[in-house]
Design an enzyme around this catalytic site. Structure first.
Site, PDB file in Angstrom:
ATOM      1  N   LEU A  12      40.972  22.528  47.905  1.00 48.34           N
ATOM      2  CA  LEU A  12      39.518  22.356  47.858  1.00 48.34           C
ATOM      3  C   LEU A  12      38.898  23.151  48.998  1.00 48.34           C
ATOM      4  O   LEU A  12      39.035  22.800  50.166  1.00 48.34           O
ATOM      5  CB  LEU A  12      39.150  20.879  47.971  1.00 48.34           C
ATOM      6  N   GLY A  15      33.316  23.745  50.429  1.00 50.65           N
ATOM      7  CA  GLY A  15      32.300  23.186  51.320  1.00 50.65           C
ATOM      8  C   GLY A  15      31.537  24.230  52.118  1.00 50.65           C
ATOM      9  O   GLY A  15      31.995  25.355  52.328  1.00 50.65           O
ATOM     10  N   ARG A  19      28.611  22.650  60.235  1.00 50.65           N
ATOM     11  CA  ARG A  19      28.818  22.436  61.674  1.00 50.65           C
ATOM     12  C   ARG A  19      29.512  23.622  62.347  1.00 50.65           C
ATOM     13  O   ARG A  19      29.585  23.692  63.569  1.00 50.65           O
ATOM     14  CB  ARG A  19      29.633  21.158  61.903  1.00 50.65           C
ATOM     15  N   GLU A 166      35.944   2.850  54.625  1.00 53.59           N
ATOM     16  CA  GLU A 166      35.259   3.777  55.513  1.00 53.59           C
ATOM     17  C   GLU A 166      34.806   3.069  56.784  1.00 53.59           C
ATOM     18  O   GLU A 166      34.637   1.850  56.815  1.00 53.59           O
ATOM     19  CB  GLU A 166      34.055   4.410  54.796  1.00 53.59           C
ATOM     20  N   ARG A 345      48.773  53.748  70.543  1.00 60.54           N
ATOM     21  CA  ARG A 345      47.931  53.564  69.365  1.00 60.54           C
ATOM     22  C   ARG A 345      48.797  53.625  68.104  1.00 60.54           C
ATOM     23  O   ARG A 345      49.969  53.994  68.161  1.00 60.54           O
ATOM     24  CB  ARG A 345      46.830  54.617  69.370  1.00 60.54           C
ATOM     25  N   ASN A 389      59.991  66.247  80.063  1.00 56.50           N
ATOM     26  CA  ASN A 389      59.250  65.675  81.192  1.00 56.50           C
ATOM     27  C   ASN A 389      57.814  66.200  81.143  1.00 56.50           C
ATOM     28  O   ASN A 389      57.595  67.413  81.189  1.00 56.50           O
ATOM     29  CB  ASN A 389      59.889  66.054  82.525  1.00 56.50           C
ATOM     30  N   ALA A 392      51.747  64.855  85.198  1.00 63.25           N
ATOM     31  CA  ALA A 392      50.511  64.071  85.242  1.00 63.25           C
ATOM     32  C   ALA A 392      49.324  64.875  84.732  1.00 63.25           C
ATOM     33  O   ALA A 392      49.206  66.077  84.980  1.00 63.25           O
ATOM     34  CB  ALA A 392      50.251  63.614  86.674  1.00 63.25           C
ATOM     35  N   SER A 417      52.022  69.575  85.829  1.00 59.90           N
ATOM     36  CA  SER A 417      50.830  68.726  85.846  1.00 59.90           C
ATOM     37  C   SER A 417      49.594  69.467  85.349  1.00 59.90           C
ATOM     38  O   SER A 417      49.494  70.695  85.448  1.00 59.90           O
ATOM     39  CB  SER A 417      50.572  68.218  87.266  1.00 59.90           C
TER      40      SER A 417
END
Length: 466
Positions: A12, A15, A19, A166, A345, A389, A392, A417
C-alpha cells in the site's frame, strides 16, 4: 524460500505523506541511498511470491516510473502489477483497488509502503505460521517501548486475537498493552474479498478501515491470529523527516553489525555510513566519517581513512584510501594507494600497485601497474601503461571545446613537473618529458620530449634601483 505460486504480496503506497512536508511522494524518499519502497519490494521479492501488487495514489505516475526504473538495480524480478486508488479514503479502499489482482491468488500478504526496516526473514516466518495454523487472517504485531498513539492488539485468554483497540478508545488497562498493530496482515484471499464488500465508512473522515475486515472474518467463524515480530523497529513507518533519519540510522547500524561480525574493523560504527548491499573483506579498517555506498565491493586488509567517499566501485585487497579521497564508479586493484584528497571520477581503473596522490584527479582513464600520479595533476581520457611517473602539476588537455580526445602514455615514461599533454597525443615507452613542456606531437620511444622556450636573462632589466 520455495516459490509461493498461490501468494500475492500487496504493498500500500498511495498515501499523501503530508507530514513529510515535501512534493516528493513518500515512498520515493531516499533512506541510505535508496527509495523507501525499494526496501519493501526487496523483502517481498525474497518470499518468491507469484506476483507483487503496488497500490498507488498520490504521485502515482512518479512512483510507478521510479519503481520500473529501479527494479533491476534492486534485484527484483517478480511480476509486478500496479493498481490506482483514485479516492484516498482509507486502507480498506486501497485494498479494494487491487481486488482484480487478489482474485487470482489464494493468499494475500499486505504490507505498508513506508516500512523500510521490515526484514524478509520476519515475513517468511509469518507466512509459515499462517500456513501452519490454517488461519483466515493474521496480524503482524510488535511490542514497542512506548505504545502511546498506536492501536493495541488485545488477545483472548488463550493468547489468540481478540481485537484491535485504538488509543482514543483504550481504557487504562488496555493502554498498558505494549503489543501494537503494525498495519500489516496476511489473509486468505476469498475471505478478504468477501469482507471488503461488507466494509462501511467509519470515523470523522468516512474512511474504510482494513482492520474492520478482521472482525468480519471472525464473524465468518474463521480464525484470526497474531504473529509477533522479534524486533519492533521492523514495523516503524516513515511519516516525517525525523523518522526518515531514524530509519537511516537503524539501517546503517544493521550493516555495521553485519560487517563487524564478518571481520571488518569499524573505528566508530555510529559515524560510519555503509549501504546494506556493500561487501567488505576481513581485516579491512574503516575510520569515522567514511561513506561507502551503492554496489561497492572492498577487499581484505584495506585501510579507509576518515572522510573517504566510495560509491559503486570495486577495491581490491590491501588498498589504502587516505583521508578525503573520493571514488565513484571506478576499479582500484590490489595494493593501490590514493590520497589524501584524491578524486577518481567514473570509469577510472587503477592497476595493481598504482598511486594517485594528493589533489590529483583521474577521469575515465587507466593508470597502469605501479604507475604514480602523486601530486596536483589531472588525468582525463588517458591510457597509461605500467611504471609511469607523472610529475606534479601535469595536465592531460582532453577537451578542445567540442570533443574529448585521448592521451596515450606507454610503459615506463617519465613525465616532469608542470607538463601539458594536448590530446590526441601519444608518448611511447621509456620516453622522458621535460618539465614545463606542452606536448602536442607524438614522442618516440626512449626519446626526450621538450617543448618550452629557451630561458633568456636580460641584464639590468629587473627592478629599477632608486
Amino acid at each position: 524460500m520455495v516459490a509461493q505460486k498461490n501468494l500475492c504480496v500487496l504493498i500500500l503506497a498511495a498515501g499523501k505523506g503530508t507530514r513529510m512536508k515535501s512534493s516528493l511522494p513518500k515512498p520515493l524518499h531516499p533512506v541510505c541511498g535508496f527509495p523507501i519502497i525499494s526496501y519493501i519490494l526487496k523483502a517481498a521479492h525474497a518470499l518468491r511470491p507469484a506476483a507483487i501488487g503496488i497500490v498507488v495514489g498520490n504521485g502515482a505516475e512518479q512512483v510507478m516510473q521510479t519503481v520500473k526504473d529501479g527494479l533491476q538495480a534492486w534485484g527484483v524480478n517478480t511480476p509486478l502489477v500496479f493498481a490506482e486508488q483514485t479516492e484516498l479514503t482509507g486502507s480498506g479502499s486501497a485494498v479494494k483497488a487491487a481486488v482484480p489482482l487478489l482474485k487470482k491468488f489464494e493468499t494475500v500478504l499486505i504490507l505498508n509502503g513506508d516500512t523500510p526496516l521490515l526484514r524478509a526473514e520476519t515475513l517468511e516466518k509469518m507466512v509459515t505460521d499462517f500456513t501452519n495454523r490454517q488461519s483466515g487472517a493474521m496480524v503482524l504485531g510488535v511490542n514497542v517501548p512506548n505504545p502511546f498513539g498506536y492501536g493495541r492488539v488485545v488477545r483472548n485468554a488463550q493468547g489468540g486475537f481478540e481485537s484491535i483497540v485504538e488509543q482514543a478508545d483504550a481504557d487504562e488497562e488496555t493502554q498498558k498493552i505494549t503489543e501494537i498493530n503494525s498495519g500489516m496482515y496476511i489473509f486468505k484471499s476469498d475471505l478478504l474479498q468477501t469482507a471488503l464488500t461488507q466494509l462501511t465508512p467509519q470515523g470523522p473522515k468516512n474512511e474504510y478501515y482494513l482492520t474492520d475486515t478482521l472482525y468480519l472474518i471472525k464473524q465468518m467463524n474463521q480464525s484470526v491470529d497474531v504473529f509477533c515480530a522479534d524486533d519492533f523497529t521492523e514495523a516503524l513507518g516513515i511519516n516525517s523527516k525525523a523518522q526518515l533519519a531514524e530509519a537511516g540510522q537503524i539501517l546503517y547500524a544493521r550493516t555495521a553489525a553485519r560487517l563487524m561480525n564478518e571481520g571488518v574493523t569499524l573505528i566508530q560504527p555510529e559515524n560510519t555510513f555503509i549501504d546494506e548491499g556493500v561487501q567488505i573483506g576481513a581485516d579491512t579498517i574503516i575510520y569515522p566519517g567514511t561513506y561507502i555506498l551503492g554496489k561497492t565491493t572492498i577487499g581484505k586488509n584495506c585501510v579507509l581513512e576518515g572522510g573517504v567517499y566510495v560509491k559503486d566501485s570495486v577495491l581490491g585487497d590491501n588498498v589504502t584510501l587516505k583521508m578525503g579521497t573520493y571514488v565513484e564508479e571506478s576499479t582500484v586493484e590490489a595494493t593501490c594507494q590514493l590520497g589524501p584528497y584524491a578524486h577518481l571520477r567514473p570509469q577510472s581503473v587503477l592497476k595493481k600497485g598504482a598511486k594517485v596522490g594528493n589533489f590529483s584527479e583521474v577521469k575515465k582513464s587507466v593508470i597502469g601497474e605501479g604507475s604514480k600520479v602523486n601530486h596536483l595533476s589531472y588525468i582525463g581520457d588517458t591510457q597509461m601503461g605500467a611504471g609511469v611517473n607523472v610529475g606534479a602539476g601535469t595536465i592531460t588537455c582532453n577537451y578542445d571545446g567540442k570533443n574529448k580526445h585521448q592521451t596515450i602514455i606507454e610503459d615506463h615514461v617519465f613525465v616532469g613537473s608542470n607538463v601539458n599533454f594536448v590530446a590526441p597525443v601519444t608518448v611511447h615507452e621509456y620516453a622522458k618529458i621535460g618539465a614545463g613542456s606542452t606536448i602536442t606531437k607524438e614522442v618516440a620511444a626512449k626519446s626526450l620530449g621538450i617543448a618550452r622556450a629557451r630561458q633568456v636573462v636580460l641584464e639590468n632589466k629587473g627592478v629599477k634601483n632608486d
